[in-house]
Design a protein around this motif. Sequence first.
Motif, PDB file in Angstrom:
ATOM      1  N   LYS A  38      18.984  50.776 -21.355  1.00 40.83           N
ATOM      2  CA  LYS A  38      17.941  50.455 -22.327  1.00 40.83           C
ATOM      3  C   LYS A  38      17.892  48.958 -22.588  1.00 40.83           C
ATOM      4  N   GLY A  39      16.697  48.494 -22.962  1.00 39.19           N
ATOM      5  CA  GLY A  39      16.554  47.102 -23.352  1.00 39.19           C
ATOM      6  C   GLY A  39      15.940  46.248 -22.262  1.00 39.19           C
ATOM      7  N   ASP A  40      15.416  45.128 -22.687  1.00 36.71           N
ATOM      8  CA  ASP A  40      14.731  44.178 -21.812  1.00 36.71           C
ATOM      9  C   ASP A  40      15.544  42.892 -21.796  1.00 36.71           C
ATOM     10  N   LEU A  41      16.006  42.495 -20.624  1.00 38.71           N
ATOM     11  CA  LEU A  41      16.810  41.281 -20.510  1.00 38.71           C
ATOM     12  C   LEU A  41      16.071  40.036 -20.967  1.00 38.71           C
ATOM     13  N   ASN A  42      14.756  40.101 -20.990  1.00 36.05           N
ATOM     14  CA  ASN A  42      13.953  38.949 -21.386  1.00 36.05           C
ATOM     15  C   ASN A  42      13.539  38.982 -22.853  1.00 36.05           C
ATOM     16  N   SER A  43      14.109  39.903 -23.614  1.00 38.53           N
ATOM     17  CA  SER A  43      13.895  39.942 -25.064  1.00 38.53           C
ATOM     18  C   SER A  43      15.061  39.231 -25.723  1.00 38.53           C
ATOM     19  N   HIS A  44      14.760  38.243 -26.563  1.00 37.61           N
ATOM     20  CA  HIS A  44      15.794  37.365 -27.094  1.00 37.61           C
ATOM     21  C   HIS A  44      15.845  37.359 -28.620  1.00 37.61           C
ATOM     22  N   VAL A  45      16.980  36.951 -29.127  1.00 35.76           N
ATOM     23  CA  VAL A  45      17.128  36.589 -30.536  1.00 35.76           C
ATOM     24  C   VAL A  45      17.002  35.078 -30.610  1.00 35.76           C
ATOM     25  N   GLY A  46      16.227  34.578 -31.557  1.00 33.75           N
ATOM     26  CA  GLY A  46      16.063  33.128 -31.663  1.00 33.75           C
ATOM     27  C   GLY A  46      14.891  32.746 -32.528  1.00 33.75           C
ATOM     28  N   GLY A  47      14.094  31.785 -32.039  1.00 30.18           N
ATOM     29  CA  GLY A  47      12.928  31.321 -32.780  1.00 30.18           C
ATOM     30  C   GLY A  47      13.069  29.870 -33.197  1.00 30.18           C
ATOM     31  N   PRO A  48      12.135  29.391 -34.000  1.00 27.93           N
ATOM     32  CA  PRO A  48      12.228  28.009 -34.483  1.00 27.93           C
ATOM     33  C   PRO A  48      13.538  27.793 -35.241  1.00 27.93           C
ATOM     34  N   GLY A  49      14.135  26.634 -35.033  1.00 25.51           N
ATOM     35  CA  GLY A  49      15.370  26.319 -35.742  1.00 25.51           C
ATOM     36  C   GLY A  49      15.074  25.661 -37.074  1.00 25.51           C
ATOM     37  N   VAL A  50      15.893  24.700 -37.451  1.00 23.06           N
ATOM     38  CA  VAL A  50      15.689  24.027 -38.731  1.00 23.06           C
ATOM     39  C   VAL A  50      14.415  23.194 -38.704  1.00 23.06           C
ATOM     40  N   GLY A  51      13.842  23.013 -39.893  1.00 19.34           N
ATOM     41  CA  GLY A  51      12.663  22.167 -40.041  1.00 19.34           C
ATOM     42  C   GLY A  51      12.825  21.264 -41.243  1.00 19.34           C
ATOM     43  N   LEU A  52      11.908  20.359 -41.427  1.00 16.33           N
ATOM     44  CA  LEU A  52      11.948  19.416 -42.540  1.00 16.33           C
ATOM     45  C   LEU A  52      11.010  19.858 -43.654  1.00 16.33           C
ATOM     46  N   PHE A  53      11.457  19.692 -44.905  1.00 17.37           N
ATOM     47  CA  PHE A  53      10.583  19.915 -46.052  1.00 17.37           C
ATOM     48  C   PHE A  53      10.479  18.640 -46.869  1.00 17.37           C
ATOM     49  N   VAL A  54       9.445  18.580 -47.690  1.00 17.58           N
ATOM     50  CA  VAL A  54       9.285  17.509 -48.673  1.00 17.58           C
ATOM     51  C   VAL A  54       9.289  18.170 -50.046  1.00 17.58           C
ATOM     52  N   SER A  55      10.063  17.634 -50.966  1.00 15.04           N
ATOM     53  CA  SER A  55      10.139  18.208 -52.310  1.00 15.04           C
ATOM     54  C   SER A  55       8.824  18.026 -53.057  1.00 15.04           C
ATOM     55  N   GLU A  56       8.376  19.114 -53.699  1.00 10.50           N
ATOM     56  CA  GLU A  56       7.143  19.057 -54.489  1.00 10.50           C
ATOM     57  C   GLU A  56       7.298  18.081 -55.650  1.00 10.50           C
ATOM     58  N   ASP A  57       8.521  17.923 -56.156  1.00  9.60           N
ATOM     59  CA  ASP A  57       8.757  17.065 -57.318  1.00  9.60           C
ATOM     60  C   ASP A  57       9.174  15.649 -56.949  1.00  9.60           C
ATOM     61  N   SER A  58       9.073  15.296 -55.670  1.00 11.98           N
ATOM     62  CA  SER A  58       9.486  13.968 -55.232  1.00 11.98           C
ATOM     63  C   SER A  58       8.678  12.872 -55.915  1.00 11.98           C
ATOM     64  N   ASP A  59       9.369  11.809 -56.326  1.00 12.39           N
ATOM     65  CA  ASP A  59       8.703  10.646 -56.920  1.00 12.39           C
ATOM     66  C   ASP A  59       8.143   9.715 -55.846  1.00 12.39           C
ATOM     67  N   VAL A  60       8.516   9.982 -54.601  1.00 16.71           N
ATOM     68  CA  VAL A  60       8.035   9.152 -53.483  1.00 16.71           C
ATOM     69  C   VAL A  60       7.423  10.062 -52.416  1.00 16.71           C
ATOM     70  N   LYS A  61       6.583  10.987 -52.849  1.00 13.37           N
ATOM     71  CA  LYS A  61       6.053  12.022 -51.947  1.00 13.37           C
ATOM     72  C   LYS A  61       5.283  11.418 -50.774  1.00 13.37           C
ATOM     73  N   GLU A  62       4.486  10.392 -51.044  1.00 14.08           N
ATOM     74  CA  GLU A  62       3.700   9.777 -49.973  1.00 14.08           C
ATOM     75  C   GLU A  62       4.612   9.194 -48.905  1.00 14.08           C
ATOM     76  N   GLU A  63       5.644   8.465 -49.347  1.00 13.26           N
ATOM     77  CA  GLU A  63       6.600   7.872 -48.405  1.00 13.26           C
ATOM     78  C   GLU A  63       7.415   8.960 -47.698  1.00 13.26           C
ATOM     79  N   ALA A  64       7.753  10.022 -48.440  1.00 17.10           N
ATOM     80  CA  ALA A  64       8.536  11.124 -47.868  1.00 17.10           C
ATOM     81  C   ALA A  64       7.754  11.809 -46.748  1.00 17.10           C
ATOM     82  N   LYS A  65       6.466  12.044 -46.971  1.00 15.65           N
ATOM     83  CA  LYS A  65       5.641  12.668 -45.937  1.00 15.65           C
ATOM     84  C   LYS A  65       5.512  11.751 -44.721  1.00 15.65           C
ATOM     85  N   LYS A  66       5.390  10.477 -44.979  1.00 11.40           N
ATOM     86  CA  LYS A  66       5.294   9.509 -43.878  1.00 11.40           C
ATOM     87  C   LYS A  66       6.578   9.525 -43.050  1.00 11.40           C
ATOM     88  N   PHE A  67       7.719   9.636 -43.743  1.00 13.40           N
ATOM     89  CA  PHE A  67       9.010   9.692 -43.062  1.00 13.40           C
ATOM     90  C   PHE A  67       9.132  10.975 -42.233  1.00 13.40           C
TER      91      PHE A  67
END
Length: 434
Positions: free
Chosen positions: A313-342
């Motif tokens: 049973k099972g498909d050798l081409n079926s995997h566990v995985g997906g997108p890894g870590v990503g970046l977020f910007v804090s909604e409460d950031s005092d430097v949101k514009e600069e944070a998004k640019k970064f």
Amino acid sequence: MRKKKAITLCITLIAAIFIIVGCSGTDSENVSSNSGDTKTIKFMHLWPEGSSKTHHTIVNEIIANFEKENEGVKVELEVLSNEQYKDKLKVLSTSNELPDVGMTWAAGFLTPYVEGNKFAPLDDLLENELNDSFVAGTAEAYAIDGKTYGLPLELNIATIFYNKAIFAEYGLEAPKTYDEFKHIITTLNDNGVAPIALGNKDRWTGSLWYMYLADRIGGADVLTSAINRSGTFEDPALVSAAEEVQNLVEMNAFVKGFNGLADEEAKSMFMSEQAAMYLIGSWDLPNFTTNEEVPQEFRDSIGFFNFPTVDGKGDLNSHVGGPGVGLFVSEDSDVKEEAKKFVSYFVKEWGEKSVTQAGVIPATKLDADSLELPQMYIDVLNELSNATNITLFADVQMSPQVAEVHLNMIQAIFGKEVTPDEFAKEHEDALAAE
């Protein structure tokens, strides 16, 4: 609670890689406090120099270049290990002290931060400077209710890496069936070689084994169906997967003391040839390809194979995985514009640097043909292009509350502290309560 949809990246989407493609502490050199017109972006990541040297180096290069190109903006850096990072992120979110920019995972991990209005939408970046930058299906994993709250850096699948020299010594070959796999375990044990390095103190490591067994026994949808409530966690296939975990434990498949070892300790055992196999995500490819601090002889001795079929049973081409870590910007950031640019700058710089300097598969499109890549890297890319399914890591799909139940039960089933039926029922109860 919003139902979470299974994250599946199909072959036609993943093929885009080839087509268009392509511990805590502070780094004092990067620390700067607000003074005069200087604006400081606080950035927290999870790649310490000791365990993730190439990643760490790339981050520092990107920061240095960003500061050089953006006079009056400084990046204040804090670096923690994976588990420390997750714990601190929770604490900081409850006290409204999140960093301006940090790292997150997709789907269920992301949900409570979005519902608590902690992360800022980043759709403006996707619609402008990062338009059409990501491999299809990756940025979408960070979307909730039509808005995107994180930008992915990596795309991963988990495979079983193995020591070809050890296998050759005992006449073993990479298995395609579970019977062949169990024969390898028995042979290695009979010759005094630990078969599999596993650090299940971190729990998500054991979850990889459980997820693959569930996939092979019950099919690609059985686990995600249980999580999104179109199915049940008491499905016989999910119970059988838990039984098979305990069968592996009974066979002494894993290194001694695995439930008390951290993943870094298990990795060290594999890297020092104290164990023959190691199931981990492709984020560890650098250790087997480009990391110059790892002896070339060892890197040359490492191969990988897909999780084998179980009882046909099972498909050798079926995997566990997906997108890894990503970046977020804090909604409460005092430097949101600069944070998004970064964040935008970081994503673009990370794409090629992570490939050429670290051997990481990025979530951004990349012209693979224009780069000189290690053979194993190309082989993993081929696996991605041939993938019939990629099931997102279970604890990432789940809400934090259910994920904690799952991870605790993973350690309990590996430790033989619960029966497979109890394992399934605990999950089902936690999911049904939502």
